[in-house]
Scaffold this motif. Structure first.
Motif, PDB file in Angstrom:
ATOM      1  N   MET A   1       0.854  -1.186   0.000  1.00 31.39           N
ATOM      2  CA  MET A   1       0.000   0.000   0.000  1.00 31.39           C
ATOM      3  C   MET A   1       0.895   1.243   0.000  1.00 31.39           C
ATOM      4  SD  MET A   1      -2.915   1.219   2.757  1.00 31.39           S
ATOM      5  CE  MET A   1      -3.739  -0.371   2.772  1.00 31.39           C
ATOM      6  N   PRO A   2       1.331   1.696  -1.160  1.00 32.07           N
ATOM      7  CA  PRO A   2       2.221   2.865  -1.213  1.00 32.07           C
ATOM      8  C   PRO A   2       1.555   4.101  -0.619  1.00 32.07           C
ATOM      9  CG  PRO A   2       2.182   1.702  -3.323  1.00 32.07           C
ATOM     10  CD  PRO A   2       1.084   1.111  -2.486  1.00 32.07           C
ATOM     11  N   SER A   3       2.366   4.960  -0.014  1.00 31.17           N
ATOM     12  CA  SER A   3       1.846   6.211   0.533  1.00 31.17           C
ATOM     13  C   SER A   3       1.295   7.090  -0.583  1.00 31.17           C
ATOM     14  CB  SER A   3       2.949   6.961   1.291  1.00 31.17           C
ATOM     15  OG  SER A   3       3.295   6.280   2.456  1.00 31.17           O
ATOM     16  N   SER A   4       0.212   7.772  -0.277  1.00 28.76           N
ATOM     17  CA  SER A   4      -0.449   8.642  -1.250  1.00 28.76           C
ATOM     18  C   SER A   4      -1.228   9.690  -0.475  1.00 28.76           C
ATOM     19  CB  SER A   4      -1.398   7.824  -2.132  1.00 28.76           C
ATOM     20  OG  SER A   4      -2.462   7.279  -1.344  1.00 28.76           O
ATOM     21  N   ALA A   5      -1.878  10.577  -1.190  1.00 29.36           N
ATOM     22  CA  ALA A   5      -2.725  11.573  -0.532  1.00 29.36           C
ATOM     23  C   ALA A   5      -3.825  10.891   0.266  1.00 29.36           C
ATOM     24  CB  ALA A   5      -3.314  12.524  -1.572  1.00 29.36           C
ATOM     25  N   ALA A   6      -4.322   9.778  -0.259  1.00 29.19           N
ATOM     26  CA  ALA A   6      -5.403   9.060   0.423  1.00 29.19           C
ATOM     27  C   ALA A   6      -4.911   8.418   1.722  1.00 29.19           C
ATOM     28  CB  ALA A   6      -5.996   7.993  -0.503  1.00 29.19           C
ATOM     29  N   THR A   7      -3.705   7.840   1.713  1.00 30.20           N
ATOM     30  CA  THR A   7      -3.209   7.171   2.922  1.00 30.20           C
ATOM     31  C   THR A   7      -2.771   8.176   3.988  1.00 30.20           C
ATOM     32  OG1 THR A   7      -0.913   7.002   2.141  1.00 30.20           O
ATOM     33  CG2 THR A   7      -2.422   5.201   1.564  1.00 30.20           C
ATOM     34  N   ALA A   8      -2.587   9.442   3.587  1.00 32.33           N
ATOM     35  CA  ALA A   8      -2.202  10.483   4.544  1.00 32.33           C
ATOM     36  C   ALA A   8      -3.397  11.168   5.188  1.00 32.33           C
ATOM     37  CB  ALA A   8      -1.334  11.535   3.855  1.00 32.33           C
ATOM     38  N   GLU A   9      -4.595  10.853   4.724  1.00 36.66           N
ATOM     39  CA  GLU A   9      -5.791  11.518   5.222  1.00 36.66           C
ATOM     40  C   GLU A   9      -6.198  10.966   6.585  1.00 36.66           C
ATOM     41  OE1 GLU A   9     -10.449  12.161   3.829  1.00 36.66           O
ATOM     42  OE2 GLU A   9      -8.925  11.636   2.353  1.00 36.66           O
ATOM     43  N   LEU A  10      -6.373  11.857   7.542  1.00 36.12           N
ATOM     44  CA  LEU A  10      -6.770  11.449   8.888  1.00 36.12           C
ATOM     45  C   LEU A  10      -8.229  11.026   8.919  1.00 36.12           C
ATOM     46  CD1 LEU A  10      -5.131  14.236  11.093  1.00 36.12           C
ATOM     47  CD2 LEU A  10      -4.349  11.872  10.836  1.00 36.12           C
ATOM     48  N   SER A  11      -8.523  10.003   9.702  1.00 38.85           N
ATOM     49  CA  SER A  11      -9.904   9.588   9.912  1.00 38.85           C
ATOM     50  C   SER A  11     -10.067   9.196  11.374  1.00 38.85           C
ATOM     51  CB  SER A  11     -10.277   8.417   8.998  1.00 38.85           C
ATOM     52  OG  SER A  11      -9.474   7.283   9.280  1.00 38.85           O
TER      53      SER A  11
END
Length: 355
Positions: free
Chosen positions: A207-217
């Motif tokens: 799962m490479p880092s991306s804008a989506a993986t950096a988004e807080l939830s």
């Protein structure tokens, strides 16, 4: 798996901590959490403060700082190191290996062995095992084991279950051949079926880092983290430690023909004081034999908590004499490892601050 090592000793032990210190109470003010409950948590779990690197500080920075201290202040010769092992979960880059970066920045000789090991809470013990194996080679006389992590850089500041507890640190352990050192017993186990209990989901090839993986939830209970951040299933980890570590220690003692009463100190990885107290009770050893103050003063720096426990609590003793000690690390992987050895008469047993 049981392992045996002959005629190997730890000669020097240096730990490096960042100068930046933050308090648990101040961290908790950033969350919607009553101060009275924070103070109760401090009391039960043994939290107080932790050390964190400044933005941009990497594992190689802490390691190079520590080595230069050993070279300048303690007379360690650069060319005396025949191997460099780095144990870390937070390398400077995906490639090249951070051990190579450290070797290059220090100007160490080319005729040496360098390797990175991706391990966490059991990493110090596993690194010692690898160092001892290398010392079985004819042309390797001295190994430098570096255990370092800057895990705060991969932890969400809005996750109160993790961020106020983690700490950044490094240790440098010089290991060498010693004919009078005797036998060291060790064991290690892995269970990758439970790898999800402690992990950083994004950032690798799966799962490479991306804008989506950096988004807080919202991960629940108003704790916010991203897929790029450390995630931990606390109850699963607690159960794992209480279930798997006591029989590991019992097996180690049986294999060595040593009773628990003969061991002077049990130097365990330190996630929190509560877990260590319960673990000591489960094993049947006095709390006084298990140093528990590292996470309180410096935070949970993964496998580095073991050498930090040695330096913080036993430096004066181990400068003068040897002691029979049990080391144990347990966590990410899931991995658990232990070692029974005589430790002492160290050339260096010191902590320094990285500004």
């Amino acid at each position: 798996m049981n392992l045996l090592f002959e005629s190997k000793r730890i000669a020097a032990l240096l730990t490096v901590v960042p100068a930046n210190e933050q308090s648990f109470i101040d961290d908790m003010k950033a969350f919607d959490f009553p101060e009275a409950r924070s103070r109760k948590l401090m009391e039960v779990m043994g939290y107080d403060r932790h050390r964190l690197v400044s933005p941009g500080t990497c594992v190689s920075d802490l390691a190079v700082f520590g080595f230069e201290h050993l070279f300048d202040k303690h007379g360690l010769e650069r060319d005396s190191l025949d191997a460099l092992i780095l144990v870390t979960q937070t390398p400077d880059y995906l490639m090249p290996p951070t051990s190579s970066i450290i070797q290059g920045r220090l100007g160490l000789k080319q005729d040496m062995f360098c390797v990175d090991i991706n391990q966490g809470c059991a990493g110090f013990v596993i690194g010692l095992m690898q160092a001892f194996m290398l010392l079985d080679q004819k042309h390797i006389q001295r190994v430098a084991l570096v255990n370092a992590d800057v895990i705060s850089r991969k932890t969400s500041p809005r996750d109160r279950n993790s961020y106020p507890l983690v700490g950044d640190a490094a240790s440098i352990t010089v290991v060498e051949k010693a004919s009078a050192a005797g036998t060291t017993h060790a064991n290690v186990k892995f269970d990758g079926t439970r790898h999800g209990a402690l992990m950083i989901p994004a950032g690798g090839m799966r799962m490479p880092s991306s804008a989506a993986t950096a988004e807080l939830s919202d991960a629940g209970d108003h704790n916010f983290r991203a897929l790029d951040h450390l995630t931990m299933e606390g109850s699963d980890v607690f159960t794992f430690v209480q279930t798997e570590v006591p029989p590991m220690i019992a097996s180690l003692c049986d294999d060595a023909g040593v009773s628990k009463e003969q061991i002077e100190w049990f130097l365990f990885h330190q996630p929190n004081r509560f877990m260590l107290q319960k673990l000591a009770d489960k094993i049947g050893i006095p709390h006084a034999k298990v140093p528990m103050n590292v996470v309180e003063k410096y935070g949970n720096s993964s496998g580095v908590t073991i050498p930090m426990a040695i330096v913080e609590n036993l430096s004066e003793v181990l400068n003068d004499r040897e002691a029979l000690v049990c080391l144990a690390g347990f966590g990410v992987g899931l991995t658990w490892a232990s070692m029974l050895m005589r430790l002492g008469r160290l050339d260096v047993c010191e902590m320094v601050q990285y500004a």
